[in-house]
Design a protein around this motif. Structure first.
Motif, short mmCIF file in Angstrom:
data_model
loop_
_atom_site.label_atom_id
_atom_site.label_comp_id
_atom_site.label_asym_id
_atom_site.label_seq_id
_atom_site.Cartn_x
_atom_site.Cartn_y
_atom_site.Cartn_z
N GLY A 28 7.48 7.84 -1.55
CA GLY A 28 7.68 6.62 -0.78
C GLY A 28 6.38 5.87 -0.60
N GLN A 29 6.03 5.58 0.63
CA GLN A 29 4.78 4.88 0.89
C GLN A 29 3.61 5.77 0.47
N SER A 84 0.90 10.72 -0.13
CA SER A 84 2.23 10.15 -0.28
C SER A 84 3.15 10.61 0.84
N ARG A 130 5.94 -2.87 -1.94
CA ARG A 130 4.60 -3.29 -2.33
C ARG A 130 3.90 -4.12 -1.26
N GLY A 172 9.98 5.30 2.67
CA GLY A 172 9.62 4.10 1.95
C GLY A 172 8.65 3.21 2.71
N ASP A 210 3.68 0.19 0.61
CA ASP A 210 5.01 0.76 0.74
C ASP A 210 5.85 0.49 -0.52
N VAL A 211 7.12 0.86 -0.48
CA VAL A 211 7.93 0.75 -1.69
C VAL A 211 8.28 -0.69 -2.05
N ARG A 217 10.56 11.86 -5.92
CA ARG A 217 10.26 10.44 -5.74
C ARG A 217 9.40 10.24 -4.50
#
Length: 120
Positions: A29-30, A92, A52, A96, A49-50, A27
């Motif tokens: 994050g930002q 990436s 948005r 987050g 970021d997560v 997964r």
């Protein structure tokens, strides 16, 4: 994560391109877009970021839009100028939200890059 960019190409001044970056693996994050102009160091363009929340370099504000959808990152580039000519990279982070989202040292994984050329 593994990142694969696409969407680069050649356009005339004032034209548009949409870059995509597909992330696979763990997964992410930002995420952000960076670019390396000829003869210059790589610079941050935009980040999301997560939640948005978005962040932009002054040079692209009001022309570029970053967005994300599940595992894909996008960069809509409008009103392209010759000074936007660069190799564009997707990146990436495992976090987050980053404290300084346009600084590359905070990003863990990088794509291979996609070239954007703008002719006058």
């Amino acid at each position: 994560a593994q990142l694969v960019e696409s969407g680069g190409g050649s356009v005339q001044t004032g034209g548009s391109l949409r870059l995509s970056c597909v992330a696979s693996g763990y997964r992410v994050g930002q995420m952000g877009w960076f670019r390396k102009l000829p003869g210059k160091e790589r610079e941050g363009v935009a980040s999301i970021d997560v939640t948005r929340a978005t962040f932009y370099a002054d040079s692209v504000k009001d022309r570029f839009t970053i967005s994300r959808d599940k595992s894909t990152l996008y960069l809509q580039m409008n009103n392209l100028k010759p000074e936007d000519i660069a190799m564009y990279y997707c990146a990436s982070s495992a976090y987050g939200r980053l404290g300084d989202p346009l600084r590359e040292h905070q990003y863990l994984d990088w794509g291979q890059g996609t070239q954007v050329t703008v002719s006058s």
